[in-house]
Motif scaffolding. Sequence first.
Motif, PDB file in Angstrom:
ATOM      1  N   ARG A  81       0.840  -1.206   0.114  1.00  0.00           N
ATOM      2  CA  ARG A  81       0.004   0.098  -0.119  1.00  0.00           C
ATOM      3  C   ARG A  81       0.771   1.126  -0.160  1.00  0.00           C
ATOM      4  O   ARG A  81       0.524   2.361  -0.646  1.00  0.00           O
ATOM      5  CB  ARG A  81      -1.121   0.033   1.046  1.00  0.00           C
ATOM      6  N   ASP A  82       1.790   1.295   0.740  1.00  0.00           N
ATOM      7  CA  ASP A  82       2.784   2.479   0.848  1.00  0.00           C
ATOM      8  C   ASP A  82       3.376   2.816  -0.380  1.00  0.00           C
ATOM      9  O   ASP A  82       3.339   4.223  -0.747  1.00  0.00           O
ATOM     10  CB  ASP A  82       3.770   2.282   1.835  1.00  0.00           C
ATOM     11  N   VAL A  83       3.955   1.815  -1.088  1.00  0.00           N
ATOM     12  CA  VAL A  83       4.429   2.136  -2.701  1.00  0.00           C
ATOM     13  C   VAL A  83       3.376   2.612  -3.362  1.00  0.00           C
ATOM     14  O   VAL A  83       3.612   3.481  -4.159  1.00  0.00           O
ATOM     15  CB  VAL A  83       5.320   0.907  -3.093  1.00  0.00           C
ATOM     16  N   MET A  84       2.228   2.016  -3.386  1.00  0.00           N
ATOM     17  CA  MET A  84       1.169   2.325  -4.448  1.00  0.00           C
ATOM     18  C   MET A  84       0.902   3.967  -3.996  1.00  0.00           C
ATOM     19  O   MET A  84       0.472   4.492  -5.031  1.00  0.00           O
ATOM     20  CB  MET A  84       0.067   1.317  -4.171  1.00  0.00           C
ATOM     21  N   LEU A  85       0.592   4.249  -2.760  1.00  0.00           N
ATOM     22  CA  LEU A  85       0.231   5.357  -2.310  1.00  0.00           C
ATOM     23  C   LEU A  85       1.289   6.496  -3.002  1.00  0.00           C
ATOM     24  O   LEU A  85       0.962   7.585  -3.292  1.00  0.00           O
ATOM     25  CB  LEU A  85      -0.213   5.574  -1.142  1.00  0.00           C
ATOM     26  N   SER A  86       2.668   6.132  -2.938  1.00  0.00           N
ATOM     27  CA  SER A  86       3.526   7.152  -3.096  1.00  0.00           C
ATOM     28  C   SER A  86       3.544   7.339  -4.577  1.00  0.00           C
ATOM     29  O   SER A  86       3.754   8.570  -5.193  1.00  0.00           O
ATOM     30  CB  SER A  86       4.858   6.507  -2.774  1.00  0.00           C
ATOM     31  N   TYR A  87       3.341   6.269  -5.536  1.00  0.00           N
ATOM     32  CA  TYR A  87       2.941   6.286  -6.919  1.00  0.00           C
ATOM     33  C   TYR A  87       1.940   7.290  -7.136  1.00  0.00           C
ATOM     34  O   TYR A  87       1.901   8.213  -8.201  1.00  0.00           O
ATOM     35  CB  TYR A  87       2.924   5.045  -7.783  1.00  0.00           C
ATOM     36  N   TRP A  88       1.031   7.044  -6.398  1.00  0.00           N
ATOM     37  CA  TRP A  88      -0.378   7.851  -6.763  1.00  0.00           C
ATOM     38  C   TRP A  88      -0.119   9.280  -6.529  1.00  0.00           C
ATOM     39  O   TRP A  88      -0.622  10.180  -7.406  1.00  0.00           O
ATOM     40  CB  TRP A  88      -1.337   7.238  -5.706  1.00  0.00           C
ATOM     41  N   ASN A  89       0.428   9.622  -5.426  1.00  0.00           N
ATOM     42  CA  ASN A  89       0.539  11.067  -5.156  1.00  0.00           C
ATOM     43  C   ASN A  89       1.698  11.569  -6.057  1.00  0.00           C
ATOM     44  O   ASN A  89       1.297  12.753  -6.479  1.00  0.00           O
ATOM     45  CB  ASN A  89       1.257  11.212  -3.669  1.00  0.00           C
ATOM     46  N   GLN A  90       2.512  10.741  -6.447  1.00  0.00           N
ATOM     47  CA  GLN A  90       3.672  11.592  -7.326  1.00  0.00           C
ATOM     48  C   GLN A  90       3.044  11.952  -8.823  1.00  0.00           C
ATOM     49  O   GLN A  90       3.224  12.906  -9.319  1.00  0.00           O
ATOM     50  CB  GLN A  90       4.929  10.633  -7.682  1.00  0.00           C
ATOM     51  N   LEU A  91       1.987  10.981  -9.287  1.00  0.00           N
ATOM     52  CA  LEU A  91       1.552  11.051 -10.558  1.00  0.00           C
ATOM     53  C   LEU A  91       0.674  12.083 -10.482  1.00  0.00           C
ATOM     54  O   LEU A  91       0.159  12.967 -11.448  1.00  0.00           O
ATOM     55  CB  LEU A  91       0.625   9.673 -10.784  1.00  0.00           C
ATOM     56  N   ARG A  92      -0.262  12.395  -9.161  1.00  0.00           N
ATOM     57  CA  ARG A  92      -1.149  13.399  -9.196  1.00  0.00           C
ATOM     58  C   ARG A  92      -0.531  14.938  -9.279  1.00  0.00           C
ATOM     59  O   ARG A  92      -0.866  15.536  -9.952  1.00  0.00           O
ATOM     60  CB  ARG A  92      -1.942  13.024  -7.764  1.00  0.00           C
ATOM     61  N   ASP A  93       0.693  15.032  -8.525  1.00  0.00           N
ATOM     62  CA  ASP A  93       1.229  16.078  -8.472  1.00  0.00           C
ATOM     63  C   ASP A  93       1.839  16.491  -9.704  1.00  0.00           C
ATOM     64  O   ASP A  93       1.879  17.599 -10.319  1.00  0.00           O
ATOM     65  CB  ASP A  93       2.362  15.886  -7.476  1.00  0.00           C
ATOM     66  N   LEU A  94       2.347  15.378 -10.620  1.00  0.00           N
ATOM     67  CA  LEU A  94       2.989  15.698 -11.894  1.00  0.00           C
ATOM     68  C   LEU A  94       1.928  16.099 -12.813  1.00  0.00           C
ATOM     69  O   LEU A  94       2.073  17.014 -13.823  1.00  0.00           O
ATOM     70  CB  LEU A  94       3.653  14.356 -12.384  1.00  0.00           C
TER      71      LEU A  94
END
Length: 294
Positions: A81-94
Amino acid sequence: MLLSMTGFGESRSQSGDWHLAVELRSINNRHFKLNLRCPDGFFHYEADLERLLRETISRGTVSLTIRLDSAGGAGAPRLNRDVMLSYWNQLRDLSVDLGAPHTPAVAELLQLPGVLDDGRLTAEQVEALWPFVQEGVRAAVVRLDEFRQREGAAMAADLRTQCEAIEKTLGEVVTIAPQVITDYRDKLQQRVQKLLEGTGITLEQDNLIREVAFFADRCDINEEITRLRSHIEQFLGLLAAKTSQGRKLEFLCQEMFRESNTIGSKANHVGVGHAAVDMKTCIERIREVIANIE
């Protein structure tokens, strides 16, 4: 004691949160062959597993399946979950920075490195679990061997029955054999006398005796009978041996067939020929059974 090459054995055990299931299946093969299915980390111990199996099994194709499950979920695929949330947040910010709003699909995120843990055991886990797995495999081997012994006992009984049938038929051949020469002499004498009728020529007994002696030598089957009896005696001795002797039994079966075939071809007698066919039928049955004996 005969052992069948066909058998099945299993064991189930637990150590802490770990549940182990081991299955062993064996079928006939002229050589030893191992087919292994197990968690990836344990392929490192394949040579050790083969040595363990060879302590009990000398030949045959052996399929070994090892399954390990953990009540705590270890060893099973899981989502990080932590890795997936990190990807999610980075893609959203990008997407905000680029002015191109985009909400990534969950399925797309699953393809990214580290999101899905395949559940493979670590090297430390494999090493710690190896003694537990070894114990489970040994227990399954014991069950497999018990199965093979029961099958072997049934096959030994069948083989003894076939040998008794051969011996009985061979006894009939021994009874018939002397009559073969007598029948040939009488028929030959009658045939020659009929041919000489009215010619004034008489049949010389010396010539008749010489021809009968030649025939008797050509169709003598005493050596074949003696060898066949010897092969049967050795065969029965191997059935009672402490270890399974499939290869030696196979060789003796070939020799028994050879002697039976020679008896039928040399005797030149219908009764002996029929007896030889009966013996070869029994030997073929023996050959089929031996193909599955270790």
